[in-house]
Design a protein around this motif. Structure first.
Motif, PDB file in Angstrom:
ATOM      1  N   VAL A   1     -40.640 -34.416  23.172  1.00  0.00           N
ATOM      2  CA  VAL A   1     -40.636 -33.228  24.025  1.00  0.00           C
ATOM      3  C   VAL A   1     -41.964 -32.517  23.814  1.00  0.00           C
ATOM      4  O   VAL A   1     -42.374 -32.258  22.678  1.00  0.00           O
ATOM      5  N   GLY A   2     -42.639 -32.223  24.909  1.00  0.00           N
ATOM      6  CA  GLY A   2     -43.944 -31.576  24.834  1.00  0.00           C
ATOM      7  C   GLY A   2     -43.840 -30.073  24.939  1.00  0.00           C
ATOM      8  O   GLY A   2     -42.768 -29.506  25.162  1.00  0.00           O
ATOM      9  N   THR A   3     -44.995 -29.439  24.794  1.00  0.00           N
ATOM     10  CA  THR A   3     -45.118 -28.003  24.991  1.00  0.00           C
ATOM     11  C   THR A   3     -46.526 -27.723  25.499  1.00  0.00           C
ATOM     12  O   THR A   3     -47.382 -28.615  25.501  1.00  0.00           O
ATOM     13  N   ALA A   4     -46.770 -26.505  25.925  1.00  0.00           N
ATOM     14  CA  ALA A   4     -48.099 -26.142  26.415  1.00  0.00           C
ATOM     15  C   ALA A   4     -48.253 -24.628  26.388  1.00  0.00           C
ATOM     16  O   ALA A   4     -47.269 -23.889  26.346  1.00  0.00           O
ATOM     17  N   SER A   5     -49.510 -24.202  26.416  1.00  0.00           N
ATOM     18  CA  SER A   5     -49.855 -22.783  26.490  1.00  0.00           C
ATOM     19  C   SER A   5     -51.012 -22.651  27.468  1.00  0.00           C
ATOM     20  O   SER A   5     -51.821 -23.571  27.611  1.00  0.00           O
TER      21      SER A   5
ATOM     22  N   GLY B   1     -49.250 -30.764  24.084  1.00  0.00           N
ATOM     23  CA  GLY B   1     -48.967 -31.806  23.109  1.00  0.00           C
ATOM     24  C   GLY B   1     -47.505 -31.766  22.722  1.00  0.00           C
ATOM     25  O   GLY B   1     -46.688 -31.103  23.378  1.00  0.00           O
ATOM     26  N   PRO B   2     -47.149 -32.461  21.653  1.00  0.00           N
ATOM     27  CA  PRO B   2     -45.748 -32.465  21.231  1.00  0.00           C
ATOM     28  C   PRO B   2     -45.310 -31.080  20.761  1.00  0.00           C
ATOM     29  O   PRO B   2     -46.069 -30.360  20.120  1.00  0.00           O
ATOM     30  N   ASN B   3     -44.073 -30.730  21.099  1.00  0.00           N
ATOM     31  CA  ASN B   3     -43.530 -29.446  20.670  1.00  0.00           C
ATOM     32  C   ASN B   3     -43.255 -29.442  19.171  1.00  0.00           C
ATOM     33  O   ASN B   3     -43.475 -28.437  18.504  1.00  0.00           O
TER      34      ASN B   3
ATOM     35  N   ARG C   1     -55.581 -31.174  18.661  1.00  0.00           N
ATOM     36  CA  ARG C   1     -56.032 -32.495  18.224  1.00  0.00           C
ATOM     37  C   ARG C   1     -55.054 -33.539  18.755  1.00  0.00           C
ATOM     38  O   ARG C   1     -53.919 -33.218  19.076  1.00  0.00           O
ATOM     39  N   ALA C   2     -55.499 -34.785  18.819  1.00  0.00           N
ATOM     40  CA  ALA C   2     -54.635 -35.872  19.278  1.00  0.00           C
ATOM     41  C   ALA C   2     -53.358 -35.882  18.434  1.00  0.00           C
ATOM     42  O   ALA C   2     -53.425 -35.602  17.237  1.00  0.00           O
ATOM     43  N   PRO C   3     -52.214 -36.072  19.040  1.00  0.00           N
ATOM     44  CA  PRO C   3     -52.022 -36.573  20.391  1.00  0.00           C
ATOM     45  C   PRO C   3     -52.043 -35.500  21.468  1.00  0.00           C
ATOM     46  O   PRO C   3     -51.810 -35.784  22.636  1.00  0.00           O
ATOM     47  N   GLY C   4     -52.356 -34.274  21.122  1.00  0.00           N
ATOM     48  CA  GLY C   4     -52.447 -33.196  22.097  1.00  0.00           C
ATOM     49  C   GLY C   4     -53.799 -33.165  22.774  1.00  0.00           C
ATOM     50  O   GLY C   4     -54.670 -33.997  22.502  1.00  0.00           O
ATOM     51  N   ALA C   5     -53.977 -32.189  23.649  1.00  0.00           N
ATOM     52  CA  ALA C   5     -55.232 -32.045  24.376  1.00  0.00           C
ATOM     53  C   ALA C   5     -55.418 -30.592  24.784  1.00  0.00           C
ATOM     54  O   ALA C   5     -54.448 -29.850  24.933  1.00  0.00           O
TER      55      ALA C   5
ATOM     56  N   ALA D   1     -48.197 -33.210  34.813  1.00  0.00           N
ATOM     57  CA  ALA D   1     -48.635 -34.589  35.071  1.00  0.00           C
ATOM     58  C   ALA D   1     -49.076 -35.271  33.780  1.00  0.00           C
ATOM     59  O   ALA D   1     -48.748 -36.444  33.539  1.00  0.00           O
ATOM     60  N   TRP D   2     -49.794 -34.556  32.925  1.00  0.00           N
ATOM     61  CA  TRP D   2     -50.260 -35.120  31.655  1.00  0.00           C
ATOM     62  C   TRP D   2     -49.073 -35.546  30.794  1.00  0.00           C
ATOM     63  O   TRP D   2     -49.059 -36.642  30.246  1.00  0.00           O
ATOM     64  N   HIS D   3     -48.069 -34.675  30.685  1.00  0.00           N
ATOM     65  CA  HIS D   3     -46.894 -35.012  29.882  1.00  0.00           C
ATOM     66  C   HIS D   3     -46.168 -36.230  30.448  1.00  0.00           C
ATOM     67  O   HIS D   3     -45.711 -37.085  29.690  1.00  0.00           O
ATOM     68  N   ARG D   4     -46.051 -36.311  31.762  1.00  0.00           N
ATOM     69  CA  ARG D   4     -45.417 -37.495  32.381  1.00  0.00           C
ATOM     70  C   ARG D   4     -46.207 -38.755  32.033  1.00  0.00           C
ATOM     71  O   ARG D   4     -45.622 -39.766  31.634  1.00  0.00           O
ATOM     72  N   GLU D   5     -47.531 -38.690  32.194  1.00  0.00           N
ATOM     73  CA  GLU D   5     -48.389 -39.850  31.918  1.00  0.00           C
ATOM     74  C   GLU D   5     -48.294 -40.285  30.461  1.00  0.00           C
ATOM     75  O   GLU D   5     -48.401 -41.475  30.156  1.00  0.00           O
ATOM     76  N   GLN D   6     -48.099 -39.337  29.558  1.00  0.00           N
ATOM     77  CA  GLN D   6     -48.022 -39.631  28.134  1.00  0.00           C
ATOM     78  C   GLN D   6     -46.625 -40.093  27.705  1.00  0.00           C
ATOM     79  O   GLN D   6     -46.418 -40.426  26.538  1.00  0.00           O
ATOM     80  N   GLY D   7     -45.654 -40.071  28.614  1.00  0.00           N
ATOM     81  CA  GLY D   7     -44.315 -40.565  28.316  1.00  0.00           C
ATOM     82  C   GLY D   7     -43.363 -39.560  27.682  1.00  0.00           C
ATOM     83  O   GLY D   7     -42.324 -39.958  27.132  1.00  0.00           O
TER      84      GLY D   7
END
Length: 172
Positions: free
Chosen positions: A86-90, A76-78, A54-58, A112-118
């Motif tokens: 700091v983000g994370t992903a799977s 999304g955020p870790n 869910r937002a702010p993740g994707a 790229a998504w994490h960079r765009e999201q700041g």
């Protein structure tokens, strides 16, 4: 949407309608038991709750030219609050699509998504040490192993193996 010019697939946001085609990928990866700490008897409903951000993740999917789903990533955020910079992903790739560049394209999309999201960096909390393909890919994308918890993952094929924490700074 991101079109990968090297392969015939598109990366796009996942929709609710994607779940029936996404579940077999998630189910296969979970049942293999080699890359995620999820319970092997995870139901479709439980998996959907875990995988759909869910937002702010994707959550995104890699869709083949014929409409077949080839893989997926969630990001999304870790951590919440003071750790949300700091983000994370799977990631999960269909066994039929492995070796086609789907994982790399999803990884590049996530960075790229994490960079765009700041976000200031991306932290993977639990990369299974014996998942050499993933470790090699993340290193190729600039991630470093910043620590390993010895024996923290019980692999059906390799026994007790470490879980790497991997990190990619996004700012200097």
């Amino acid at each position: 949407m991101t079109r990968d010019t090297r392969a015939p697939f598109t990366i796009r946001p996942a929709t609710d309608d994607d779940w029936p085609a996404l579940w077999p990928i998630v189910e296969t990866v979970v049942r293999e038991g080699e890359t995620y700490v999820y319970p092997l008897d995870l139901t479709s409903e439980q998996a959907r709750e875990l995988w759909t951000e869910r937002a702010p993740g994707a959550t995104v999917v890699a869709e083949g030219a014929d409409g077949t789903l080839l893989g997926t990533a969630k990001m999304g955020p870790n951590r919440p609050g003071h750790g949300d910079h700091v983000g994370t992903a799977s990631f999960m790739v269909s066994p039929a699509a492995r070796g086609l560049g789907v994982g790399r394209a999803l990884g590049e999309h996530v960075v790229a998504w994490h960079r765009e999201q700041g976000y200031r960096g991306i932290q993977f909390n639990a990369v299974v040490e014996s998942n050499e393909v993933a470790v090699r890919l993340w290193r190729a994308l600039g991630f470093e192993v910043v620590g390993t918890v010895p024996g923290a993952f019980r692999s059906p094929a390799h026994g007790y193996v470490g879980l790497h924490v991997m990190y990619l700074p996004l700012v200097d």
